[in-house]
Every structure is written in structure tokens, then in C-alpha cells.
Design an enzyme around this catalytic site. Structure first.
Site, PDB file in Angstrom:
ATOM      1  N   TYR A 142      50.425   8.201  23.276  1.00  0.00           N
ATOM      2  CA  TYR A 142      51.569   9.105  23.141  1.00  0.00           C
ATOM      3  C   TYR A 142      52.232   9.494  24.463  1.00  0.00           C
ATOM      4  CZ  TYR A 142      51.066  10.045  18.123  1.00  0.00           C
ATOM      5  OH  TYR A 142      51.040   9.943  16.747  1.00  0.00           O
ATOM      6  N   LYS A 189      37.326   2.788  18.665  1.00  0.00           N
ATOM      7  CA  LYS A 189      37.379   1.373  18.304  1.00  0.00           C
ATOM      8  C   LYS A 189      36.841   0.602  19.498  1.00  0.00           C
ATOM      9  CE  LYS A 189      38.484  -1.916  15.483  1.00  0.00           C
ATOM     10  NZ  LYS A 189      37.783  -2.165  14.209  1.00  0.00           N
ATOM     11  N   ASP A 222      38.104   2.162  11.561  1.00  0.00           N
ATOM     12  CA  ASP A 222      38.329   1.564  10.239  1.00  0.00           C
ATOM     13  C   ASP A 222      37.279   2.057   9.242  1.00  0.00           C
ATOM     14  OD1 ASP A 222      36.474   0.207  11.801  1.00  0.00           O
ATOM     15  OD2 ASP A 222      37.063  -1.796  11.142  1.00  0.00           O
ATOM     16  N   ASP A 246      45.834  11.281  14.493  1.00  0.00           N
ATOM     17  CA  ASP A 246      47.054  11.419  13.697  1.00  0.00           C
ATOM     18  C   ASP A 246      46.811  10.853  12.295  1.00  0.00           C
ATOM     19  OD1 ASP A 246      49.797  11.768  13.051  1.00  0.00           O
ATOM     20  OD2 ASP A 246      50.235   9.706  13.668  1.00  0.00           O
ATOM     21  N   ASP A 250      45.739  12.887   8.374  1.00  0.00           N
ATOM     22  CA  ASP A 250      46.507  12.753   7.135  1.00  0.00           C
ATOM     23  C   ASP A 250      45.588  12.353   5.981  1.00  0.00           C
ATOM     24  OD1 ASP A 250      48.897  13.301   8.500  1.00  0.00           O
ATOM     25  OD2 ASP A 250      50.006  11.767   7.394  1.00  0.00           O
TER      26      ASP A 250
HETATM   27  C1  IPM Z   1      51.990  14.865  13.626  1.00  0.00           C
HETATM   28  C2  IPM Z   1      53.236  14.027  13.522  1.00  0.00           C
HETATM   29  C3  IPM Z   1      53.737  13.694  14.926  1.00  0.00           C
HETATM   30  C4  IPM Z   1      52.628  12.934  15.637  1.00  0.00           C
HETATM   31  C5  IPM Z   1      55.079  12.922  14.986  1.00  0.00           C
HETATM   32  C6  IPM Z   1      56.183  13.699  14.302  1.00  0.00           C
HETATM   33  C7  IPM Z   1      55.471  12.560  16.390  1.00  0.00           C
HETATM   34  O1  IPM Z   1      52.987  12.882  12.776  1.00  0.00           O
HETATM   35  O2  IPM Z   1      52.067  15.983  14.157  1.00  0.00           O
HETATM   36  O3  IPM Z   1      50.928  14.427  13.176  1.00  0.00           O
HETATM   37  O4  IPM Z   1      52.481  11.724  15.460  1.00  0.00           O
HETATM   38  O5  IPM Z   1      51.888  13.560  16.371  1.00  0.00           O
HETATM   39 MN    MN Z   2      50.989  12.841  11.845  1.00  0.00          MN
END
Ligand code: IPM
Ligand code: MN
Length: 354
Positions: A142, A189, A222, A246, A250
Site C-alpha cells: 500500500y 505467504k 490461502d 484487507d 472481509d
Molecule cells: C479497507 C478498504 C480500503 C483498503 C480501500 C478503500 C483503499 O478496502 O479499508 O479495507 O484496501 O484498505
Molecule cells: Mn477492504
């Protein structure tokens, strides 16, 4: 650091960035809830920090705005993004700028299932899903280090360099061990990405030795993704790099009842600075329909209260969310029939707030 309910706090104004899509709707509920505690918190709402402003002027968060962010050190953010800005640095100029320039090196994303019936894994035995993804938040893929050669040609080359520093890795590992209730799992990884992998492994061995009482294990990313789906109850604290964090956060959010309920704290535990945001993003399809779930934003406000030292208020708020949701007083994604505002009000009333 437990404080009595209704103490007055002496903190700088909290910078509120409602943002785009459902951001303003859910952040409205988070701010109303924080306000209802009567702690004397004040808010500086940056309504202009939107994709619209960015598209019109080229800048959403100005340098002057950023100075206010820096001097406050506390941000509550809804979501930033817009399909029209997907190929531009918009999110980078707001969210990533704050993460990087305030050095918010931990992105802490708890995923706790309120009730088995909310998980897509509800068939079979009930599951006690209660984990925290601790994502390194200022390095990895990032940083923007990289470049493009011969853009637009058949010989194009693009590089995004993955940055792993010993200091950055060690401090996030340290934080993860501080959160452990049952165990810490390192995710990497290292079998395929060896240089960063070895650095993480070396730091991991050292930090692990400082915490001999904490159970630890390791998964490749993975396998971690697979096991978060097949046996999520195995995980307590998961610590990993920026991009794996990230993605895994999710997955964890989804198995723990849906991304609408997931909160996050981007923090620098050493300076106390923090940016708190629901992880669901702008959800453009829900914007303006009243169907956005305020739980992720309200639980992010609970994380902010924790950071302010208001442990009792934070816990009361989490309990309020749980009680409201379990009573069915919630938005349709959780099986309720309330709109965003009424779902927020139901949480406040369950938490004993007006
Ligand atoms: C998050 C989002 C961000 C990230 C994006 C919007 C840049 O997906 O906060 O998880 O990848 O960090
Ligand atoms: Mn995200």
C-alpha cells in the site's frame, strides 16, 4: 481504564468524515449515539470530503483539513469511494493519507458473531465466532512505491513494491500479542514470497519468545482463507500484512454475520491517534434507500470510546447493539424491518440512552 458513565472528557473535536454512498447515513447514527452518552465530545464534520468535491476540484481533503485531522488525531469515517473515482487516487488521498501520515500502523478488525442465525455458515453446529484481524496498516503493497514502464504498450511493465520493515512488522506483532485471549495466528505467504516472509518469520519468533504464555500458530494465507470459512471458531487474533489483512477481514466479517456489522479501528497505540470506520464501504446500491445497517458504524464508535478510555460506555454500546439485534430491532440484512435511523435509535434505547 474504566471510567464511570457520563464523565466529561477533555478531548479535541473528533473529525467526522461521512464520505460517500451510505457513509453519511450510518455515520449520522454513530455520531448521534456518541452524543447521547453526554460525555462532552465535540465534532468537526467535514461534509465536503466527498467524491463529488474530488471530481469537481481535484482535492477532497485539503492540506488545511489535514492539519485539523493531525491536531485532533481522532477521526470517525463513513466510507470513501465512488465508481467514478475507481481509477483515481481519491481513496488514497483521503483514507490512505490519514492512515499513513498519522502512522496508524494497526488496523484492528473484530469479527464477533452475535447469533448463529446471522452467519452464512448457520447449517450444522452453532459456531462461536469471535476473532480479531490485526492488519499491518502502513506498509506492504500500500505504500505506492513502484512505477510503470512503457505504459499503454504491449511491453508495459508495472511494479508495486511490497514494503516490509522490521520496525513496522515487530510493532504490529507486539500489538497482536497484547490482544490475545486464546491465541495468535501469523498469516503470511512465506513459502512463495520469501524475503518479506523471512522478515516476518524472524520478527515473529522474537516477539513470540517475549510472550511464552500465549498459544500461537501459523497459516499460509490461502489456507487461512479456507479455514476462516470452514472452521472460523479456531481463530482468536490473526496478525498479517496489509493486503492479506484487507482480504481476510472481509471474509471474517462475512462469516460473523455480514459486512454491515463489521467495525474497525486504525490506530497508533503509541500516539493514541485513531481513525474509526465501518468496513463495509460506500455500498452505492443501498445509498438513499434507508436500508444501510448502522451497526458497523456504531461499533466503530464503540472502538473510539474504548480508545478514549471509556471502557464502560464502549461495553454498554456493544451490549446495546447485541440486545437490539437479537430482539430483531435491526435492518433487513439482519432479518429486521427497521430503516437506518430507527435501527440506530433502537440501539441507543437498548443501551439505555435517550
Ligand atoms: C479497507 C478498504 C480500503 C483498503 C480501500 C478503500 C483503499 O478496502 O479499508 O479495507 O484496501 O484498505
Ligand atoms: Mn477492504
Amino acid at each position: 481504564m474504566t471510567t464511570a458513565l457520563n464523565n466529561q472528557l477533555d478531548t479535541p473535536p473528533i473529525i467526522v468524515i461521512p464520505g460517500d454512498g451510505v457513509g453519511p447515513e450510518v455515520i449520522g447514527e454513530a455520531v448521534a449515539t456518541l452524543d447521547a452518552f453526554g460525555l462532552g465530545l465535540s465534532f468537526d464534520v467535514f461534509e465536503h470530503v466527498t467524491a463529488e468535491t474530488y471530481l469537481r476540484t481535484g482535492t477532497a481533503l485539503s492540506d488545511a483539513d489535514f492539519e485539523k485531522v493531525r491536531s485532533s488525531g481522532l477521526v470517525l469515517l463513513g466510507a470513501v469511494g465512488d465508481p467514478r473515482t475507481d481509477r483515481t487516487p481519491y481513496a488514497r488521498s483521503v483514507l490512505l493519507r490519514i492512515r499513513f501520515e498519522l502512522d496508524l500502523y494497526v488496523n484492528q478488525r473484530p469479527a464477533r458473531l452475535l447469533h448463529g442465525r446471522f452467519s452464512p455458515l448457520r447449517e450444522g453446529a452453532p459456531r462461536a465466532i469471535d476473532c480479531v484481524v490485526v492488519r499491518e496498516n502502513t506498509e506492504g503493497l500500500y505504500t505506492g512505491i513502484g512505477g510503470t514502464l512503457r505504459a499503454g504498450t504491449g511491453d508495459e511493465v508495472a511494479l508495486d513494491v511490497e514494503v516490509n520493515t522490521r520496525l513496522g512488522v515487530e510493532r504490529v506483532l507486539d500489538h497482536a500479542f497484547g490482544l490475545a485471549r486464546r491465541s495468535v495466528c501469523l498469516v503470511d505467504k512465506a513459502n512463495a514470497v520469501p524475503n518479506g516472509g523471512r522478515l516476518w518469520q524472524r520478527a515473529w519468533e522474537e516477539v513470540r519468545r517475549r510472550h511464552p504464555d500465549v498459544a500461537t500458530f501459523h497459516e499460509y494465507v490461502d489456507a487461512a482463507a479456507m479455514k476462516l470459512v470452514s472452521e472460523p471458531e479456531r481463530f482468536d487474533v490473526i496478525v498479517t500484512n496489509n493486503s492479506y489483512g484487507d482480504i481476510l477481514s472481509d471474509i471474517a466479517a462475512e462469516v460473523a454475520g455480514g459486512v454491515g456489522t463489521a467495525a474497525s479501528a486504525n490506530i497508533n497505540p503509541r500516539t493514541g491517534a485513531g481513525l474509526f470506520e465501518p468496513i463495509h464501504g460506500t455500498a452505492p446500491d443501498l445509498a438513499g434507500t434507508g436500508r444501510a445497517n448502522p451497526v458497523g458504524a456504531v461499533l466503530s464508535a464503540a472502538l473510539l470510546l474504548e480508545r478514549l478510555g471509556c471502557a464502560a460506555e464502549s461495553e454498554a454500546l456493544r451490549k446495546g447493539v447485541e440486545d437490539a439485534v437479537l430482539a430483531g430491532r435491526c435492518t433487513p440484512d439482519l432479518g429486521g424491518s427497521l430503516d437506518t435511523g430507527r435501527a440506530g435509535a433502537a440501539i441507543r434505547s437498548a443501551a439505555g440512552l435517550r
